[in-house]
Design an enzyme around this catalytic site. Structure first.
Site, PDB file in Angstrom:
ATOM      1  CE  LYS B  81      75.699 -10.240   3.800  1.00 24.45           C
ATOM      2  NZ  LYS B  81      75.313  -8.825   3.636  1.00 24.45           N
ATOM      3  CB  SER B 156      74.523  -7.361   7.170  1.00 25.95           C
ATOM      4  OG  SER B 156      74.497  -7.237   5.767  1.00 25.95           O
ATOM      5  CB  SER B 180      75.287  -4.585   4.388  1.00 23.10           C
ATOM      6  OG  SER B 180      74.328  -4.478   5.406  1.00 23.10           O
TER       7      SER B 180
END
Lengths: 481, 490
Positions: B81, B156, B180
């Protein structure tokens, strides 16, 4: 109407540690710009602060030396404000649970003369807390550059109560803090290097009024003398304003040392909302008795205690102690010698504070670098006491010792300073002196004891300083009787 | 065979590597090929460096040929990420303000991954600074849900979930502040685990909300997720909030706790008000399965659940407003072209106005407000007290049960643009995940079926530092079902 000033000080002192307060990056002064940085110091994304225990040890030591309570827990808060010298745009500090509570600083005011100890009093402290220092902005004509070397240096803020009333007291307060910090090895407190900085809160009120007047915060006080001068100027200014019937409004002013005056920086309306909240990256710190006691044991005898003891134990005059004591290394040096010859402590004190300091200053050496040891002083004092050399000659022997590193006997031998004459020679010089100076003899015979000194001086001159006054004196008396 | 590799589990790939049937270079090339084939539709990656990945793979192959494989992840590509610092790689947080930032250092979890021999693969899209539940708040691009390209992947960590789901990475790292990891895992039909707060170092994780953020693993099987968790877990002296506690053998928990008759809690607050009936039906089926193998169920109450979202949006925004202050246009961030050079405040204003997206600005302003003088007690302090009550709810529940079962999300993935005009309705998509962050406890999302043709997840919430339980419980379900072998049509 009479007015009085009420003064509180906020003193920032850097704690001397190897690494920074919340990062492993080295802490120091005099490096290339932005050399002492790492992800934490630069506030890079993802970096996290980690507490440096040495900084905690330092502030606990400072707190104990300044008579503070050290509560069992303290915590970290963020003080949010934007400024380019602050890498994260928040400072990690202690808002409502500082590491040191209360406390006081013993200060000494000026005595009637320099030879007399001044009045001592206690100035109350509110708290001492720990926080990270910020970087430094360097302004140029076109732009500004920022150097983060200083950022995240451990910094403690010593906050006094509004408990002082003059520039002189503020001066004494800072001097006492500085000496205590140096003694404890917590900081060198070099104001030129920014290791100690002070802001003052000053208000003036009519004598007898209970409420404090409007507070003026005074900044840019860059030296201890600057603090004194700035405060004195500000007290005068505020008093004059009040006498003119004007009101003082709370504001921040700055001291301009070059112009010798203060000027308005910002009004109260511009005050920041720092939005303090507990720093979620750091855990509260628990401090137990074991930790407190360990630090307490590390605290040396503090300056005023040592001064009182030197005056008491070695019968040193105030003037000598006030030179010796501010310098921990120098006073330790003195005491190493004095312990071995307590009866000669005053002579040793004189050699240290006069001859040694003079030679060090002339040769720009530090005590640690020079060749003089306590043994050198002891050898010199012994030579004088045995009557081998006179005090006058001892001054020259000291300089030789300082330059060559030899002990006193070796210097005396090498330079042939030992008296090479006998009692008969002294007797001849005495008779000559009597014959050549009829006037003093008459004075002496008519009861003026002091007249003998003139003769003594003549004899000393004839012996080129080598004659021992303790032997000459009785000789003169016996010849005159 | 390489066209088959991209949907194999990391565990299966590890045995192929071990038996020398494939090399890491072949595997990595297969992943690169797959990514190049589908990512123009999925848009999971902000960027990737194929050459760098192949060079890491070459090193892995060399280690293996000398008999020195570092462990089960050696040579396996792991998607990262774009919120984790990898030395020499961009770290953008999908924000314009960090568009040109290259990290000079490694996050601790990245260091740990490197030590495991994994091939660090690409920079995965996310909501800007991890603020969002759809990855639509990215300044870079909008990621699509591989199961329906018109839908969001969740967020997210939407890029991480989509990449794993689409076969662009066998496993990936995400971060979870309010759901997330778990919510996008649920939306994309993959497994995602938020570890206990303190289990994985946050050093090198660009902070959104420091007291809630946690790095965690995502994958297509529970075992792969356990393996990745193993690699990144552990105390780190560079993170004062990381916890000094032994790291158990997470993959080993699958065997060790096999067949255990768990006692599960079903929080009535989570089942009473599910958004749409469909995810609930799949979750009910999962519950029925556990019941059928002899597990016990208790209805429990988490009475402060209704305050969780409000509490979260005070705590998280307060911390974010301070954490994001460092992105100021002075040192390494985007600096506006036009600013008054004599005035640093103007640099801040212009650069932050240009550099931050709307949602980030909204949260920074909200957080600034709740910390303001005069409002602190009413908002931040009260939220901290409520947070304690929410944690106590879980402590009380765990007196009676081993773990809690619930839906991961009230709804399956929604169409792009559904909530962009109404941020508050977006916030509500995290109602089942937020409490675990506030309480600091671990949560796992495992695919448990479909609703409206889109995957939905079962959430298993565990006791602090009991990720082993979650692994064992999740694997029990997974191994009796085929969801982990079902992939989107791309």
């Amino acid at each position: 109407m009479e007015y009085e000033a009420v003064i509180g000080l906020e003193v920032h002192v850097q704690i001397k540690t190897e690494s920074k307060i919340f990062s492993g990056s080295r802490a120091g002064y005099g490096y290339e710009p932005n050399e002492l940085v790492d992800p934490v110091v630069m506030g890079l994304p993802g970096s996290l602060p980690v507490m440096n225990k040495a900084a905690l040890d330092g502030i606990i030591k400072a707190g104990l030396a300044l008579n503070c309570d050290i509560p069992d827990t303290c915590k970290w808060d963020r003080k949010n404000y934007f400024y380019p010298d602050s890498p994260n745009n928040y400072q990690i500090t202690q808002y409502d649970q500082p590491i040191c509570d209360g406390g006081f600083v013993e200060i000494e005011l000026e005595g009637e003369t320099r030879a007399v100890m001044g009045e001592h009093r206690k100035v109350a402290l509110t708290r001492i807390h720990l926080e990270n220092d910020v970087g430094k902005l360097n302004h140029f004509s076109e732009d500004s550059l920022v150097d983060y070397n200083r950022a995240f240096t451990p910094l403690m803020e010593i906050v006094s109560e509004p408990d002082m009333h003059s520039g002189e007291e503020a001066f004494a307060f800072l001097t006492a803090i500085r000496q205590t910090m140096i003694y404890c090895g917590v900081s060198d407190c070099d104001m030129e290097k920014g290791q100690m900085r002070a802001d003052a809160n000053i208000s003036v009120r009519p004598v007898g009024q209970k409420e404090l007047g409007a507070k003026i915060e005074l900044k840019n006080l860059n030296s201890i003398t600057g603090v004194k001068n700035g405060i004195e100027y500000e007290i005068k200014r505020q008093t004059q304003e009040l006498k003119k019937g004007r009101t003082i409004t709370q504001a921040t002013w700055r001291w301009d040392a070059d112009q010798g005056r203060t000027e308005l920086m910002r009004e109260k309306e511009d005050a920041h909302d720092y939005r303090y909240f507990p720093d979620p990256d750091l855990m509260p710190v628990r401090i137990d008795d074991e930790w407190r006691n360990w630090i307490r044991a590390e605290i040396p005898e503090l300056p005023f205690d040592k001064q009182r003891r030197f005056m008491d134990e070695y019968a040193l005059p105030y003037t000598i102690t006030s030179v010796l004591v501010p310098d921990r290394v120098l006073s330790d040096f003195f005491e190493t010698a004095a312990k071995q010859a307590p009866q000669s402590a005053q002579a040793l004190g004189n050699y240290v504070t006069n001859d040694l300091l003079r030679e060090l200053s002339e040769s720009s050496q530090s005590l640690a670098d020079c060749r003089i040891t306590p043994d050198h002083l002891l050898s010199l004092v012994a030579a004088v006491e045995k009557g081998t050399i006179t005090k006058q000659i001892a001054k020259d022997v000291f300089v030789e010792m300082f330059n060559s590193g030899e002990l006193a006997e070796a210097v005396i031998d090498r330079k042939g300073l030992k008296p090479d004459f006998d009692e008969d020679q002294v007797k001849v010089w005495c008779q000559e002196a009597i014959d050549e100076n009829p006037r003093p003899i008459e004075d002496f015979k008519s009861g003026n004891e002091k007249a003998l000194n003139a003769l003594l001086g003549q004899v000393m001159k004839k012996s080129r300083g080598k004659a021992n006054p303790q032997a000459v004196n009785p000789m003169l008396r016996s010849l005159l009787s | 065979m390489s066209q088959d590799l991209h949907y194999k589990s990391a565990a299966a790939l590890a045995s192929l590597l071990d038996s020398k049937e494939i090399s890491s270079v072949e595997l990595t090339q297969a992943i690169i090929d797959r990514t190049q084939a589908v990512d123009d539709r999925v848009n999971a990656f902000n960027s990737f460096d194929a050459e760098d990945a192949l060079s890491q793979a070459t090193q892995s192959d060399e280690r293996r040929s000398q008999g020195g494989a570092l462990g089960p992840l050696d040579g396996i590509p792991v998607g990262i990420k774009d919120v984790l610092a990898v030395k020499g790689q961009p770290l953008t947080c999908s924000s314009k303000i960090l568009e040109n930032f290259v990290s000079p250092y490694d996050a601790t979890c990245i260091e740990n991954l490197k030590r495991s021999g994994a091939v660090l693969w690409g920079r995965l899209n996310m909501d800007e600074f991890a603020m969002g539940s759809s990855t639509e708040n990215s300044a870079t691009k909008t990621t699509s849900n591989p199961w329906n390209l018109d839908c969001v992947p969740g967020g997210s960590s939407g890029g991480s979930a989509a990449a794993v789901s689409a076969g662009e990475a066998p496993i990936a790292l995400g971060s979870d502040t309010g759901g997330s990891i778990r919510q996008p895992a649920s939306h994309c039909g993959v497994v995602g685990l938020k570890p206990t707060y303190g289990r994985v170092s946050r050093y090198g994780l660009a902070a959104f909300a420091s007291s809630l953020d946690q790095v965690g693993p995502m994958g297509r099987t529970v075992q792969d997720v356990a393996e990745l968790l193993q690699a990144i877990s552990g105390y780190d002296r560079r993170d004062s909030t990381s916890y000094k506690i032994d790291v158990p053998d997470f993959p080993g928990a699958i065997e060790r706790l096999k067949g255990k008759k768990w006692i599960f809690g079903l929080p009535k607050e989570y089942f009473a008000q599910a958004g749409s009936a469909a995810p609930l039906a799949a979750v009910e089926e999962a519950i029925a399965y556990y019941r059928s193998i002899g597990c016990e169920f208790k209805e429990i109450s988490l009475p402060h659940t209704e305050y969780a979202v409000a509490t979260y949006y005070i705590v998280a925004t307060a911390e974010a407003s301070s954490n994001l202050a460092r992105y100021d246009g002075i040192r390494y961030t985007h600096r506006a072209e036009a600013f008054d050079g004599k005035d640093s405040v103007d640099i801040y204003h212009q650069s932050r106005a240009e550099g931050f997206g709307e949602e980030v600005k909204r949260r920074v302003i909200l957080g600034t407000y709740v910390l303001s003088s005069g409002y602190y007690d009413a908002y931040y302090l009260k939220a901290q007290k409520t947070r304690t009550l929410i944690r106590q709810d879980f402590e009380n529940a765990f007196q009676e049960v081993d773990a809690i079962l619930a839906p991961t999300s009230p709804n399956p993935a929604f169409k792009k643009g559904t909530h962009t005009e109404d941020p508050l309705s977006m916030y509500l998509s995290d109602i089942y995940t937020i409490s675990a962050n506030l309480a600091g406890i671990p949560g796992l999302s495992v695919p448990c079926g479909y609703a409206d043709g889109l995957p939905v997840g079962l959430q298993i919430i565990g006791k602090p530092f009991h990720e082993e339980d979650l692994v064992a419980i999740g694997h029990t379900f997974e191994s009796a079902h085929s969801y982990c072998d079902e992939h989107p049509d791309l």
